[in-house]
Each structure stands twice: as structure tokens, then as C-alpha cells.
Scaffold this active site. Structure first.
Site, short mmCIF file in Angstrom:
data_model
loop_
_atom_site.label_atom_id
_atom_site.label_comp_id
_atom_site.label_asym_id
_atom_site.label_seq_id
_atom_site.Cartn_x
_atom_site.Cartn_y
_atom_site.Cartn_z
N TRP A 1 0.83 -1.22 0.00
CA TRP A 1 0.00 0.00 0.00
C TRP A 1 0.85 1.25 0.00
CZ3 TRP A 1 -5.01 2.11 1.06
CH2 TRP A 1 -5.02 3.37 1.65
N ASN B 1 0.10 5.69 0.56
CA ASN B 1 -0.69 6.92 0.49
C ASN B 1 0.24 8.08 0.18
OD1 ASN B 1 -0.67 5.90 3.46
ND2 ASN B 1 -1.04 8.06 3.78
N ASP B 2 0.41 9.04 1.06
CA ASP B 2 1.07 10.29 0.68
C ASP B 2 2.47 10.14 0.10
OD1 ASP B 2 -1.05 10.83 2.35
OD2 ASP B 2 0.16 11.78 3.90
N GLN C 1 4.41 7.03 1.94
CA GLN C 1 3.76 6.34 3.06
C GLN C 1 3.49 4.92 2.58
OE1 GLN C 1 2.34 7.84 6.49
NE2 GLN C 1 4.44 8.21 5.86
N TRP D 1 -4.01 0.34 4.56
CA TRP D 1 -3.21 1.19 5.44
C TRP D 1 -2.90 0.46 6.75
CZ3 TRP D 1 -2.99 3.19 10.27
CH2 TRP D 1 -2.14 4.28 10.46
N PHE E 1 4.89 8.63 10.00
CA PHE E 1 3.92 9.34 9.17
C PHE E 1 4.64 10.35 8.27
CE2 PHE E 1 -0.45 8.80 11.48
CZ PHE E 1 -0.29 7.42 11.47
N ARG F 1 1.14 16.97 12.97
CA ARG F 1 1.84 16.12 11.99
C ARG F 1 2.19 16.81 10.68
NH1 ARG F 1 -3.41 14.13 12.51
NH2 ARG F 1 -4.72 14.26 10.66
N GLU G 1 -4.08 18.76 6.64
CA GLU G 1 -2.99 17.78 6.59
C GLU G 1 -1.96 18.23 5.54
OE1 GLU G 1 -4.58 13.59 8.02
OE2 GLU G 1 -5.26 13.98 5.98
C1 FRU Z 1 -2.65 12.21 4.99
C2 FRU Z 1 -2.23 11.52 6.28
C3 FRU Z 1 -1.19 12.37 6.99
C4 FRU Z 1 -0.45 11.35 7.81
C5 FRU Z 1 -0.45 10.15 6.90
C6 FRU Z 1 -0.51 8.83 7.61
O1 FRU Z 1 -3.07 11.38 3.99
O2 FRU Z 1 -3.35 11.31 7.09
O3 FRU Z 1 -1.72 13.44 7.72
O4 FRU Z 1 0.84 11.79 8.12
O5 FRU Z 1 -1.58 10.28 6.07
O6 FRU Z 1 -0.32 7.77 6.75
#
Ligand code: FRU
Length: 494
Positions: A36, A38-39, A55, A63, A98, A163, A219
């Protein structure tokens, strides 16, 4: 110190990353080596290469247990996998490493600042900022981590929502970083911290507070100067739709204004959505050696992750193409990085094609394409009502983009793409009134479409998970339009 969790992730990657055939991945969009993503994280130019971290949960396509995956590139189009860079290892980041950012230090080291999350026995997740230093492959966590904790928060701010630090070197030589926080009302505040060496940080000011107009928590802040203008990108949670300008849920926000370095504040002059499509979140930028400001984002959105009914993917999450940013008339514009043009081949073009009813054009098909389309009304007194491009199409599937000149509205629509989920499949944005003219750059890869409208004044990004064998394209007009089209295949399309 021995990094056992990282070692385990690297071994897992070695064993499983290579099992995913290239044909199951996009051709020129970054996907996690396995599992997986994400960011995007730590997007930076270092040691002659573009570095992109992400991420990352290597072990599953959902996740969990955030690591930092790592890729490098010479041109931000073709990415090469490196071993995972960070893993949840120490008490302060045991629940996850994160999001965060990276830069080069004056001594030539690669500097990462990220959010370490520590979960206590009562289930509370404390978020604190941590540092890792590396050489482009191996990263060592700073022995004095965490460097910013709840003690460094202004009164009333939540230690559980602190964060996504964005680090930069400021005009006065100081290191500064902007970190997301949340106040007692649940609204976001961006906090400004300063340091003379990048290690010893102190709170300076509330950079900007969210008065509730744009969602709640902000975020993944990204902050940079473009000429005299200051640009602040964030990804707000819990947005409430405002006409076609902002949509509900997890959104993106570009605020343009000025940076008061003495007052240590950001002053907003205007605000806009960054990308109006369905799948775009958490963008980060870097400054390329030639001065260009480049942005890359997660080509997904928390509200649209539940798409697994589509197709069992061996990976989840992709990044957008890297995009060049510019400001025109106080607005943010974006276009794909020019390096993408090096991957163009098999040019096919048509001029002055009359589109009324449905039209297909010989050679205009495929799923990995760079298409430039210019549309104008056949009759300026009697402008067509709708112009549509269907793509990722076969006998039972299609996705489309629609232009409605009467309302100056542009729409992306994947309702017939094969989704088995009832989440958002359609989204619209306003476009400039050009009397029925529109110019589109449509970038398609096996699992996505990114549309850049009128030179990048708007962008609409959408994941399209229809099987890549669906590759027909056709056009349709309610009324009569004249179209010029140039199509290139991008990269290696099997
Ligand atoms: C945004 C988020 C960030 C965090 C990360 C965790 O997509 O929620 O704020 O650092 O993903 O995976």
C-alpha cells in the site's frame, strides 16, 4: 543501532516486490514496490537525483504500520525502487512513521523530518516530529528524537493531531518548518517552528489558523515562494462543498498570499482547489535545480479508497505525474513535467475534425497516452451543448470527460468504468468562458486519467481501474464542434 523492522521490510520487499509483473503496474506512475501507499513524502532533489519517499505498508494493500518506501528518478517520470528507508522501530514512532519532508543539509547529508506516532496503552496516538539523516539510501534516526513534542505546542492544541512537517531554508538563513495542528474546536492551525541547525527546534508562531471556512484539520502542508507570492498547499479534512469550487470530504487547498517573515505569518489573498478530480490528495513540491517548482500527489483520496471491488490489485495507491507549477493572474496553474514529452512516440494527428454525433478516428486509441485536444464551436452563433470524449472503453465499460460550454462546466465521469462501489464516480469544475472553445491535455496511463484544462488552469485527476484491455476512444457532440487532436503513445505499452 540495528533496525530490525526495517530489515524485515526490506527482506519482504526483496521477496515479493519483483513478483508483481510490470504489466500489472502503471507505465509511468509510481506505485508501491509491494503493498500500500498513500502520501508522497520527502520529495527532494539530492545527489543528482529526484528522491520520492512514500507512506508505505509493504505487507498488505491496506493502510497499516506506516513505513517510508523510497524511489529515485533522473527525470521524475521513470522511477527506480530503492529499499524501504524508514520503519516504525523506536518507541516514539512505533505506531508509524507518518508523513514528512526532506532537504539537503549544508554538509551534504540528506535530511528527513517526519511525524513519529507513539500509541499509549490507553489507545491514544501521540504525534511528534522526528529526524533521520541519510546518504540517499541508508537513513539513521537522530538520537535525540523526537525533536518536537506536545511540549512545543501552543496551549490548547491537540497532541494527537500534530503532523506532517514541511521543512525549508528561509531567507534569513534559518531552518523553518510548518506543521499541522488542531485546536480545541477541531479546526486546523499551521504552526511555524524555527531552528538554526535543523535539529534544535522552537515554536515561533501560528503561521495561519483555519477559521472553519475550509474543512477542519489541514494535513500535509507545503509552503514555498513563487516570485513575490507565497503559496501554501494543504489537504483539508472534512470539507463542505462550495459550489463547484470545493467538494466535500478530503479536499485540497491552495492559498496564495504573502509571507510576513517578521510577523512569522502567512496572509491569505486567495484560495482555490488544487485538483478538481476524484483522486488527488496530499501533494508535495520541490524546487528543481533549474528553478521549476514541481508538485506530485497521491492519486487517490481517503474518501475513494474503497474501490477494491473493481479488481484485485497486487498494489494499492499511485502517485500523479509530476507537475510544473506556475502562477498566472494570481492563480495556480499546473502542467505535466516537460520530461514526460521524451516518452512520446507514434504521433497521430487530425485537424478540423467535425464532431456531431459519435466519431471514432483511426489510430486514436490506447490506454497510455498523451493527447492534446482543441475544440471550438462549428457555429459561433449556435454553440454545441456538450462535447464528450469516451476512453478506457470496450463493449461494456467506458469513462468520459464532458464539456458543457453553456454553463462553462467540465466533468469527469467514471460511472461505467466497472466499479462495484457506490462512492463518488463523477465530479465537475468551472472553466473559463472562451465562447465554446477549450484546450485539453489528457494524460492516460493503465489505471488513471489526468486532464489539464486550458493550459493547466484546472486539473482533474481520476483513477480508472477498468481492465487496460479496454482501450477504445471516441468523441461525441450534442450539436457541432470542430476538433484538432494530436495523440502520442507514452512509454512502453504492451
Ligand atoms: C494524509 C495523512 C497524513 C499522515 C499520513 C498517515 O493522507 O493522514 O496526515 O501523516 O496520512 O499515513
Amino acid at each position: 543501532m540495528e533496525y530490525k523492522t526495517l530489515q524485515r521490510a526490506r527482506e519482504y520487499e526483496k521477496e515479493n516486490g519483483g513478483k508483481i509483473p510490470a504489466s500489472d503496474r502503471p507505465v509511468f506512475h509510481m506505485t508501491p514496490y509491494v503493498g500500500w501507499t498513500n502520501d508522497p513524502n520527502g520529495f527532494s532533489y539530492y545527489g543528482g537525483k529526484y528522491h520520492l519517499f512514500y507512506q508505505y505498508n509493504p505487507y498488505d494493500t491496506r493502510w497499516d504500520s506506516m513505513h517510508w518506501g523510497h524511489v529515485v528518478s533522473e527525470d521524475m517520470v521513470k522511477w527506480e525502487y530503492l529499499p524501504a528507508a524508514l520503519a516504525p522501530e523506536d518507541e516514539y514512532d512505533s505506531f508509524g512513521c507518518f508523513s514528512g519532508t526532506a532537504m539537503e543539509l549544508p554538509d551534504g547529508k540528506h535530511y528527513i523530518i517526519y511525524t513519529g506516532v507513539h500509541k499509549t496503552e490507553d489507545g491514544k496516538e501521540y504525534q511528534q516530529q522526528c529526524i533521520a539523516i541519510g546518504d540517499g539510501t541508508e537513513y539513521h534516526k537522530y538520537e535525540k528524537n523526537p525533536v518536537l513534542t506536545s511540549k512545543d505546542l501552543p496551549k490548547g492544541l491537540s497532541p494527537y493531531d500534530f503532523r506532517d512537517p514541511k521543512v525549508f531554508r528561509d531567507e534569513d538563513g534559518m531552518f523553518r518548518c510548518v506543521v499541522g495542528g488542531k485546536d480545541e474546536k477541531g479546526l486546523g492551525e499551521l504552526l511555524l517552528y524555527a531552528s538554526s541547525d535543523g535539529f534544535d527546534w522552537h515554536f515561533e508562531n501560528i503561521f495561519i489558523a483555519n477559521d472553519g471556512e475550509y474543512g477542519c484539520m489541514w494535513e500535509c502542508p507545503d509552503f514555498f515562494m513563487m516570485g513575490e507570492s507565497a503559496v501554501l498547499l494543504t489537504s483539508p479534512q472534512d470539507m463542505v462543498a462550495k459550489g463547484l469550487d470545493f467538494h466535500s470530504g478530503n479536499g485540497t487547498l491552495c492559498q496564495i498570499g504573502s509571507y510576513d517573515i517578521e510577523g512569522k505569518q502567512f496572509l491569505r489573498h486567495s484560495a482555490q482547489t488544487i485538483d478538481h478530480g476524484i483522486d488527488f490528495y496530499a501533494p508535495q513540491t520541490l524546487k528543481a535545480p533549474d528553478g521549476r517548482r514541481i508538485m506530485i500527489a497521491w492519486m487517490q483520496n481517503w474518501d475513494t479508497c474503497n474501490t477494491s471491488g473493481f479488481r484485485a490489485m497486487p498494489w494499492f495507491g499511485q502517485m500523479t505525474v509530476a507537475r510544473e507549477l506556475s502562477l498566472k493572474d494570481g492563480k495556480l496553474y499546473q502542467m505535466p513535467v516537460r520530461e514526460l514529452e521524451n516518452y512520446r512516440k507514434d504521433k497521430i494527428g487530425y485537424k478540423d475534425v467535425e464532431v456531431g454525433g459519435k466519431v471514432t478516428l483511426h489510430g486514436i486509441e490506447g490506454r497510455c497516452l498523451d493527447v492534446i485536444i482543441k475544440v471550438r464551436p462549428a457555429d459561433r452563433e449556435n454553440v454545441f451543448k456538450r462535447f464528450t470524449m469516451y476512453f478506457a472503453k470496450d463493449a461494456s465499460h467506458s469513462s468520459r470527460i464532458n464539456f458543457f460550454p453553456g454553463d462553462n462546466v467540465f466533468e469527469t465521469d467514471r460511472r461505467l468504468s466497472g466499479s462495484r462501489r457506490a462512492n463518488i464516480q463523477q465530479r465537475s469544475c468551472s472553466v473559463r468562458d472562451l465562447g465554446g472553445e477549450i484546450e485539453l491535455r489528457v494524460i492516460m496511463d493503465r489505471f488513471s486519467v489526468e486532464v489539464f484544462i486550458n493550459g493547466g488552469e484546472q486539473a482533474m485527476t481520476t483513477a480508472i481501474l477498468t481492465d487496460p484491455s479496454a482501450c477504445e476512444i471516441c468523441f461525441e457532440c450534442d450539436g457541432k464542434a470542430i476538433m484538432d487532436i494530436t495523440k502520442y503513445t507514452l512509454g512502453a505499452e504492451e
